[in-house]
Scaffold this motif. Structure first.
Motif, mmCIF file in Angstrom:
data_model
loop_
_atom_site.group_PDB
_atom_site.id
_atom_site.type_symbol
_atom_site.label_atom_id
_atom_site.label_comp_id
_atom_site.label_asym_id
_atom_site.label_seq_id
_atom_site.Cartn_x
_atom_site.Cartn_y
_atom_site.Cartn_z
ATOM 1 N N ASN A 1 -5.674 -12.634 10.642
ATOM 2 C CA ASN A 1 -7.030 -12.461 11.073
ATOM 3 C C ASN A 1 -7.787 -11.121 10.549
ATOM 4 O O ASN A 1 -7.537 -10.601 11.564
ATOM 5 N N TYR A 2 -8.251 -11.647 9.242
ATOM 6 C CA TYR A 2 -8.875 -9.898 8.538
ATOM 7 C C TYR A 2 -10.347 -10.179 9.506
ATOM 8 O O TYR A 2 -11.080 -10.424 9.482
ATOM 9 N N GLU A 3 -10.462 -9.017 10.318
ATOM 10 C CA GLU A 3 -11.789 -8.306 10.649
ATOM 11 C C GLU A 3 -12.188 -7.351 9.641
ATOM 12 O O GLU A 3 -11.648 -6.028 9.102
ATOM 13 N N GLY B 1 -4.487 3.750 3.561
ATOM 14 C CA GLY B 1 -5.020 2.923 3.509
ATOM 15 C C GLY B 1 -6.014 3.221 2.254
ATOM 16 O O GLY B 1 -5.792 3.681 1.309
ATOM 17 N N HIS B 2 -7.296 2.572 1.917
ATOM 18 C CA HIS B 2 -7.768 2.175 0.204
ATOM 19 C C HIS B 2 -9.791 1.963 1.200
ATOM 20 O O HIS B 2 -9.805 2.393 2.091
ATOM 21 N N ASN C 1 -2.952 -3.013 5.098
ATOM 22 C CA ASN C 1 -2.283 -4.060 5.015
ATOM 23 C C ASN C 1 -3.549 -5.052 4.086
ATOM 24 O O ASN C 1 -3.436 -6.224 4.150
ATOM 25 N N ILE C 2 -4.694 -3.841 4.014
ATOM 26 C CA ILE C 2 -5.738 -4.973 3.329
ATOM 27 C C ILE C 2 -5.973 -4.368 1.443
ATOM 28 O O ILE C 2 -6.936 -2.694 1.502
ATOM 29 N N LYS C 3 -6.167 -5.116 0.531
ATOM 30 C CA LYS C 3 -6.193 -3.763 -0.718
ATOM 31 C C LYS C 3 -7.653 -4.113 -1.244
ATOM 32 O O LYS C 3 -7.848 -5.240 -0.951
ATOM 33 N N ILE C 4 -7.527 -3.151 -1.792
ATOM 34 C CA ILE C 4 -9.160 -3.552 -2.396
ATOM 35 C C ILE C 4 -9.126 -3.609 -4.362
ATOM 36 O O ILE C 4 -8.631 -2.988 -4.018
#
Length: 94
Positions: A14-16, A69-70, A85-88
């Motif tokens: 569940n990406y928020e 992070g990014h 955990n969320i790449k751009i």
């Protein structure tokens, strides 16, 4: 043969994403907590004076760096910050 590949991590995650229009640097405590909780943040600084907007973006950039992070600039005063955990992925459509 099908070209569809199952991605169990994407199905179970569940990406928020939090959208923030801060008024001052004091508003950043919750934003940093969101990043530490693996939530992405869109930071909209369009309504702030340049000096305060710079302080806030620098603070959040440092916080994002500290958690590996990014970050990416989406517009003149709009930024995306994500935890590790969320790449751009930016695609140049020129």
């Amino acid at each position: 043969m099908s070209d569809v590949v199952a991605m169990p991590h994407a199905l179970n995650s569940n990406y928020e994403l939090t959208i923030v229009k801060p008024r001052s640097l004091d508003d950043m405590t919750q934003v940093v907590q969101d990043l530490r909780s693996n939530k992405g943040v869109i930071l909209n600084l369009e309504q702030l004076e340049t000096r305060e907007a710079q302080r806030i973006s620098d603070f959040l950039a440092g916080s994002t760096y500290a958690i590996s992070g990014h970050q990416s600039q989406l517009g003149r005063a709009v930024f995306l910050f994500t935890p590790s955990n969320i790449k751009i992925q930016e695609l140049d459509k020129a």
